[in-house]
Design a protein around this motif. Structure first.
Motif, PDB file in Angstrom:
ATOM      1  N   ASP A   1       1.499  24.339   1.864  1.00  0.00           N
ATOM      2  CA  ASP A   1       2.807  24.679   2.425  1.00  0.00           C
ATOM      3  C   ASP A   1       2.681  25.218   3.847  1.00  0.00           C
ATOM      4  N   THR A   2       2.068  24.406   4.698  1.00  0.00           N
ATOM      5  CA  THR A   2       2.001  24.725   6.119  1.00  0.00           C
ATOM      6  C   THR A   2       2.292  23.463   6.907  1.00  0.00           C
ATOM      7  N   VAL A   3       2.801  23.644   8.106  1.00  0.00           N
ATOM      8  CA  VAL A   3       3.102  22.488   8.959  1.00  0.00           C
ATOM      9  C   VAL A   3       1.827  21.711   9.269  1.00  0.00           C
ATOM     10  N   ALA A   4       0.744  22.405   9.556  1.00  0.00           N
ATOM     11  CA  ALA A   4      -0.511  21.746   9.919  1.00  0.00           C
ATOM     12  C   ALA A   4      -1.041  20.892   8.767  1.00  0.00           C
ATOM     13  N   SER A   5      -0.967  21.425   7.545  1.00  0.00           N
ATOM     14  CA  SER A   5      -1.469  20.680   6.394  1.00  0.00           C
ATOM     15  C   SER A   5      -0.636  19.420   6.155  1.00  0.00           C
ATOM     16  N   LEU A   6       0.672  19.539   6.292  1.00  0.00           N
ATOM     17  CA  LEU A   6       1.530  18.370   6.108  1.00  0.00           C
ATOM     18  C   LEU A   6       1.297  17.331   7.194  1.00  0.00           C
ATOM     19  N   GLU A   7       1.125  17.781   8.422  1.00  0.00           N
ATOM     20  CA  GLU A   7       0.855  16.845   9.521  1.00  0.00           C
ATOM     21  C   GLU A   7      -0.450  16.089   9.274  1.00  0.00           C
ATOM     22  N   THR A   8      -1.454  16.792   8.772  1.00  0.00           N
ATOM     23  CA  THR A   8      -2.727  16.149   8.455  1.00  0.00           C
ATOM     24  C   THR A   8      -2.537  15.095   7.364  1.00  0.00           C
ATOM     25  N   ALA A   9      -1.758  15.437   6.353  1.00  0.00           N
ATOM     26  CA  ALA A   9      -1.512  14.496   5.253  1.00  0.00           C
ATOM     27  C   ALA A   9      -0.807  13.245   5.748  1.00  0.00           C
ATOM     28  N   PHE A  10       0.202  13.419   6.579  1.00  0.00           N
ATOM     29  CA  PHE A  10       0.901  12.256   7.128  1.00  0.00           C
ATOM     30  C   PHE A  10      -0.041  11.409   7.977  1.00  0.00           C
ATOM     31  N   GLY A  11      -0.951  12.055   8.690  1.00  0.00           N
ATOM     32  CA  GLY A  11      -1.932  11.305   9.473  1.00  0.00           C
ATOM     33  C   GLY A  11      -2.833  10.463   8.595  1.00  0.00           C
TER      34      GLY A  11
ATOM     35  N   THR B   1       6.792   2.283   8.721  1.00  0.00           N
ATOM     36  CA  THR B   1       6.546   2.647   7.323  1.00  0.00           C
ATOM     37  C   THR B   1       7.787   3.272   6.699  1.00  0.00           C
ATOM     38  N   ALA B   2       8.107   2.832   5.491  1.00  0.00           N
ATOM     39  CA  ALA B   2       9.189   3.481   4.736  1.00  0.00           C
ATOM     40  C   ALA B   2       8.665   4.779   4.146  1.00  0.00           C
ATOM     41  N   MET B   3       9.547   5.765   4.067  1.00  0.00           N
ATOM     42  CA  MET B   3       9.157   7.050   3.494  1.00  0.00           C
ATOM     43  C   MET B   3      10.193   7.492   2.481  1.00  0.00           C
ATOM     44  N   VAL B   4       9.716   8.000   1.347  1.00  0.00           N
ATOM     45  CA  VAL B   4      10.588   8.565   0.329  1.00  0.00           C
ATOM     46  C   VAL B   4      10.044   9.929  -0.062  1.00  0.00           C
TER      47      VAL B   4
ATOM     48  N   ALA C   1      -2.006   9.147   5.880  1.00  0.00           N
ATOM     49  CA  ALA C   1      -1.203   8.070   5.283  1.00  0.00           C
ATOM     50  C   ALA C   1      -1.043   6.871   6.216  1.00  0.00           C
ATOM     51  N   SER C   2      -1.627   6.943   7.389  1.00  0.00           N
ATOM     52  CA  SER C   2      -1.498   5.855   8.363  1.00  0.00           C
ATOM     53  C   SER C   2      -1.925   4.528   7.753  1.00  0.00           C
ATOM     54  N   GLY C   3      -1.149   3.488   8.005  1.00  0.00           N
ATOM     55  CA  GLY C   3      -1.458   2.159   7.511  1.00  0.00           C
ATOM     56  C   GLY C   3      -0.776   1.808   6.204  1.00  0.00           C
TER      57      GLY C   3
ATOM     58  N   VAL D   1       0.859  -1.184   0.000  1.00  0.00           N
ATOM     59  CA  VAL D   1       0.000   0.000   0.000  1.00  0.00           C
ATOM     60  C   VAL D   1       0.898   1.238   0.000  1.00  0.00           C
ATOM     61  N   VAL D   2       0.744   2.075  -1.007  1.00  0.00           N
ATOM     62  CA  VAL D   2       1.554   3.284  -1.147  1.00  0.00           C
ATOM     63  C   VAL D   2       0.647   4.501  -1.018  1.00  0.00           C
ATOM     64  N   ALA D   3       1.015   5.415  -0.134  1.00  0.00           N
ATOM     65  CA  ALA D   3       0.292   6.677   0.015  1.00  0.00           C
ATOM     66  C   ALA D   3       1.083   7.774  -0.692  1.00  0.00           C
ATOM     67  N   LEU D   4       0.439   8.456  -1.637  1.00  0.00           N
ATOM     68  CA  LEU D   4       1.083   9.545  -2.375  1.00  0.00           C
ATOM     69  C   LEU D   4       0.596  10.885  -1.849  1.00  0.00           C
ATOM     70  N   ILE D   5       1.554  11.726  -1.474  1.00  0.00           N
ATOM     71  CA  ILE D   5       1.229  13.059  -0.953  1.00  0.00           C
ATOM     72  C   ILE D   5       1.908  14.103  -1.829  1.00  0.00           C
TER      73      ILE D   5
END
Length: 390
Positions: free
Chosen positions: A220-230, A284-287, A232-234, A171-175
């Motif tokens: 381009d905000t810390v909050a938006s990126l944190e939400t995206a990473f959340g 999870t691996a991250m690239v 991507a869980s799983g 399973v790959v999550a694209l952000i």
């Protein structure tokens, strides 16, 4: 900066073969076999005719010989008796050869009147019989790992195997990241562009066997990126696109490390694709891919696909480079390994004229990446070079 080879080695350390799951045979094509499988029956399970004709004894086969037709053997419905001297059984392709017969004369070499059969032409030495088990026998193995092609699925079906153990799809999550991006179909503002990388990578990774989730664009905000990473869980692999460089709005590295990412490396001595980052975020691996479209896609071919192949348990995770002769001369290379968009044709390989890493139209025309070593000198037409098919 590290080399492409070093980066690949480090990326392989971030992933390992996934667990197996069982799927119905009809859903196994394109999956990677996780365990050896064995045939549960012989194929064919009986001696079978390979032609339409007449089954009889080989010792009696000669031109002008005459026989009495005593029955018929069809596919799925055998002749239950025994073929005796001077007797023949009408037989069809795939049907069981009757007891007592060991030769099938093709119907074109015979003439029949009622129950009387005459061999009119020289039948030749071929028996026209497929022996029992000539294709495979009980216990014949299909070995794992193996990418199951349609031909393999047909073989598994013939072996009477209804369910197949396969590697779970990664399973790959694209952000995609950036205030400048909008999704295809939306109306971009005057300073915005379409998020193309996401869809090219999705197609590439799904073709390699992954299940891909496209997440909402991270602004381009810390909050938006944190939400995206959340969101991507799983996922087994999280891939960010853009925002991994060192500009004021390149926040991926800082946010991912704040969330616990252990960085493996940052920056590769290559072009295009220098600002690539990788690490481990929990299990999870991250690239982190560069944002330029061609850079992202080239890094997908070089790094993401081999990672997926490793997760799928494929032994040869790296696609081997091939060799071709230059169709046109090429200038000298700079200090970084260069993966040039190129077209491979009947006359050899030719590098595309414009190698700007933003030009997707050039990538769409290419069918290969021509590999240049650092500081490779100018080369004339006819020189042999390495390339990676795409």
């Amino acid at each position: 900066m590290i080399t492409v080879e070093e980066a690949r080695s480090l990326l392989f350390d971030l992933v390992s073969p996934l667990n197996a799951e069982t799927v119905p045979l009809a859903e196994s094509a394109g999956r990677v076999l996780a365990e050896d499988l064995s045939a549960t029956r012989d194929q064919p399970p009986f001696s079978a005719s390979s032609m339409d004709g007449y089954a009889l004894k080989s010792t009696e086969v000669e031109q002008h010989a005459m026989f009495k037709v005593v029955g018929e053997s069809a596919a799925g419905r055998r002749f239950e008796g025994t073929v005796g001297p001077g007797q023949a059984v009408r037989i069809f392709t795939g049907a069981p050869v009757p007891e007592g017969a060991d030769f099938v004369v093709i119907q074109e070499d015979t003439e029949r009147r009622g129950d009387l059969l005459t061999i009119t032409d020289d039948p030749g030495p071929k028996t026209n019989i497929r022996p029992a088990g000539v294709d495979f026998t009980v216990g014949t193995k299909i070995s794992a790992p193996r990418l199951l092609r349609p031909e393999d699925v047909a073989l598994l079906a013939a072996m009477n195997i209804a369910t197949v153990p396969v590697r779970r799809r990664p399973v790959v999550a694209l952000i995609s990241t950036g205030d400048e991006l909008v999704m295809p179909g939306e109306i971009p503002g005057p300073d915005q562009i379409i998020a193309s990388n996401t869809f090219g990578l999705k197609a590439m990774l799904e073709d390699a066997g992954a299940h891909v989730r496209i997440l909402p664009i991270a602004r381009d905000t810390v909050a938006s990126l944190e939400t995206a990473f959340g969101l991507a869980s799983g996922a087994d692999l999280v891939v960010t696109i853009g925002g991994a460089s060192v500009g004021e709005y390149d926040l991926v590295g800082g946010v991912s490390q704040k969330l616990g990412m252990e960085r493996s490396f940052y920056k590769i001595r290559m072009r295009p694709g220098k600002p690539l980052m990788a690490g481990q975020l929990g299990d999870t691996a991250m690239v982190g891919l560069p944002g330029n479209p061609v850079s992202a896609m080239v890094c997908g071919y070089l790094f993401l696909i081999p990672m997926l192949r490793r997760m799928l348990g494929i032994e040869q995770a790296l696609t081997p480079f091939r060799r071709a002769k230059l169709a046109e001369p090429i200038g000298k290379n700079g200090p970084r390994e260069h993966y040039m968009r190129a077209v491979l044709g009947e006359d050899g390989i030719c590098a595309c004229a414009d190698q700007d890493s933003s030009l997707l139209s050039v990538l769409a025309q290419a069918n290969a990446l021509l590999v240049r070593e650092p500081n490779d000198p100018a080369r004339p037409a006819g020189d042999e070079v390495l390339y990676l098919p795409i």
